[in-house]
Design an enzyme around this catalytic site. Structure first.
Site, mmCIF file in Angstrom:
data_model
loop_
_atom_site.group_PDB
_atom_site.id
_atom_site.type_symbol
_atom_site.label_atom_id
_atom_site.label_comp_id
_atom_site.label_asym_id
_atom_site.label_seq_id
_atom_site.Cartn_x
_atom_site.Cartn_y
_atom_site.Cartn_z
ATOM 1 N N GLU A 1 22.507 -35.512 -29.654
ATOM 2 C CA GLU A 1 22.134 -35.525 -28.233
ATOM 3 C C GLU A 1 21.742 -34.134 -27.748
ATOM 4 O O GLU A 1 20.834 -33.991 -26.926
ATOM 5 C CB GLU A 1 23.296 -36.085 -27.403
ATOM 6 C CG GLU A 1 23.522 -37.570 -27.673
ATOM 7 C CD GLU A 1 24.710 -38.163 -26.906
ATOM 8 O OE1 GLU A 1 24.977 -39.352 -27.093
ATOM 9 O OE2 GLU A 1 25.368 -37.424 -26.138
ATOM 10 N N LYS B 1 24.106 -37.852 -13.963
ATOM 11 C CA LYS B 1 23.116 -38.918 -13.840
ATOM 12 C C LYS B 1 22.497 -38.941 -12.435
ATOM 13 O O LYS B 1 22.987 -38.260 -11.522
ATOM 14 C CB LYS B 1 23.788 -40.254 -14.173
ATOM 15 C CG LYS B 1 24.339 -40.295 -15.613
ATOM 16 C CD LYS B 1 24.881 -41.676 -15.960
ATOM 17 C CE LYS B 1 25.419 -41.686 -17.380
ATOM 18 N NZ LYS B 1 25.809 -43.049 -17.817
ATOM 19 N N ASN C 1 27.584 -44.521 -13.321
ATOM 20 C CA ASN C 1 28.897 -43.906 -13.530
ATOM 21 C C ASN C 1 28.846 -42.378 -13.580
ATOM 22 O O ASN C 1 29.693 -41.737 -14.178
ATOM 23 C CB ASN C 1 29.593 -44.520 -14.754
ATOM 24 C CG ASN C 1 28.833 -44.265 -16.043
ATOM 25 O OD1 ASN C 1 27.757 -43.673 -16.027
ATOM 26 N ND2 ASN C 1 29.392 -44.698 -17.153
ATOM 27 N N HIS D 1 27.522 -38.620 -18.169
ATOM 28 C CA HIS D 1 27.522 -39.046 -19.575
ATOM 29 C C HIS D 1 28.130 -37.926 -20.402
ATOM 30 O O HIS D 1 27.940 -36.751 -20.093
ATOM 31 C CB HIS D 1 26.086 -39.295 -20.060
ATOM 32 C CG HIS D 1 25.997 -39.418 -21.556
ATOM 33 N ND1 HIS D 1 26.243 -40.600 -22.213
ATOM 34 C CD2 HIS D 1 25.752 -38.486 -22.521
ATOM 35 C CE1 HIS D 1 26.142 -40.397 -23.519
ATOM 36 N NE2 HIS D 1 25.841 -39.118 -23.732
ATOM 37 N N TYR E 1 18.977 -43.653 -25.187
ATOM 38 C CA TYR E 1 19.923 -44.778 -25.243
ATOM 39 C C TYR E 1 19.510 -45.832 -26.279
ATOM 40 O O TYR E 1 19.898 -46.996 -26.158
ATOM 41 C CB TYR E 1 20.052 -45.414 -23.856
ATOM 42 C CG TYR E 1 20.972 -44.645 -22.923
ATOM 43 C CD1 TYR E 1 22.304 -44.419 -23.275
ATOM 44 C CD2 TYR E 1 20.531 -44.175 -21.693
ATOM 45 C CE1 TYR E 1 23.164 -43.729 -22.425
ATOM 46 C CE2 TYR E 1 21.387 -43.480 -20.837
ATOM 47 C CZ TYR E 1 22.694 -43.276 -21.212
ATOM 48 O OH TYR E 1 23.553 -42.595 -20.372
HETATM 49 P P1 CMP Z 1 27.166 -43.756 -20.905
HETATM 50 O O1 CMP Z 1 28.457 -43.117 -21.250
HETATM 51 O O2 CMP Z 1 26.035 -42.862 -20.537
HETATM 52 O O3 CMP Z 1 26.711 -44.702 -22.118
HETATM 53 C C1 CMP Z 1 25.940 -45.847 -21.966
HETATM 54 C C2 CMP Z 1 25.751 -46.218 -20.533
HETATM 55 O O4 CMP Z 1 25.403 -47.564 -20.314
HETATM 56 C C3 CMP Z 1 27.069 -46.068 -19.776
HETATM 57 O O5 CMP Z 1 27.425 -44.742 -19.657
HETATM 58 C C4 CMP Z 1 26.738 -46.808 -18.503
HETATM 59 O O6 CMP Z 1 25.908 -46.027 -17.634
HETATM 60 C C5 CMP Z 1 25.922 -47.962 -19.056
HETATM 61 N N1 CMP Z 1 26.753 -49.151 -19.299
HETATM 62 C C6 CMP Z 1 27.726 -49.316 -20.203
HETATM 63 N N2 CMP Z 1 28.252 -50.561 -20.161
HETATM 64 C C7 CMP Z 1 27.570 -51.200 -19.187
HETATM 65 C C8 CMP Z 1 27.629 -52.505 -18.647
HETATM 66 N N3 CMP Z 1 28.499 -53.424 -19.118
HETATM 67 N N4 CMP Z 1 26.780 -52.822 -17.650
HETATM 68 C C9 CMP Z 1 25.899 -51.920 -17.184
HETATM 69 N N5 CMP Z 1 25.782 -50.648 -17.670
HETATM 70 C C10 CMP Z 1 26.613 -50.296 -18.635
#
Ligand code: CMP
Length: 142
Positions: free
Chosen positions: A128, A11, A114, A117, A51
């Site tokens: 995906e 990311k 984070n 993904h 998403y």
């Molecule tokens: P990802 O595994 O890419 O899937 C969905 C994404 O949404 C996740 O990683 C985070 O980047 C984001 N995400 C998931 N939960 C939250 C949350 N509670 N608040 C903000 N972002 C979130």
């Protein structure tokens, strides 16, 4: 164990922190071999489409803003049990809950930023991968 393919994304926060090399090296060490790699700056429409399942979540707009803030690296990783393996290597969505040594524990700054993904099921992995790559872009060429 079955050989699988999964979609991985480094990311914008991972790219900004110059972690591309470290993260790909870790995947290779863990038996997750990149078979397609591409760097892309997602448009708002592309991020929203990727998403789409989270469209109703309160964090959706912020997530799209984050994912379009700079380039990402999208990859197809191949290996034994690659979908679950990749999720183990990444760690929990929230880095505070991630196991020591996982990519998110090591590098992520929060639940949204984070760093990586990974697909969560074979069905989503297929979807995906198709979202970012055509068959002929994945090796061995389809
Ligand atoms: P990802 O595994 O890419 O899937 C969905 C994404 O949404 C996740 O990683 C985070 O980047 C984001 N995400 C998931 N939960 C939250 C949350 N509670 N608040 C903000 N972002 C979130």
């Amino acid at each position: 164990m079955a050989t699988q393919r999964t979609l991985s994304i480094i990311k914008p926060d991972g790219v900004e922190k110059n972690l591309i090399g470290k993260i790909i090296a870790r995947f290779e060490e863990e038996g997750l071999t990149p078979v397609a790699v591409r760097m892309v700056h997602l448009s708002q429409q592309e991020a929203e489409g990727f998403y789409a399942v989270h469209r109703e979540r309160p964090f959706f707009d912020s997530l799209v803003e984050f994912m379009t803030r700079g380039p990402v690296v999208v990859m197809v990783l191949e290996g034994d049990d690659a979908i679950a393996r990749n999720r183990e290597v990444m760690g929990a969505t929230n880095p505070d809950e991630a196991d020591e040594g996982t990519l998110r524990k090591l590098y992520a700054s929060g639940i949204e930023e984070n760093t990586v993904h990974g697909s969560d099921s074979p069905e989503n992995a297929a979807k995906e991968i198709k979202y970012f790559f055509s068959d002929v872009q994945v090796f061995p060429r389809g």
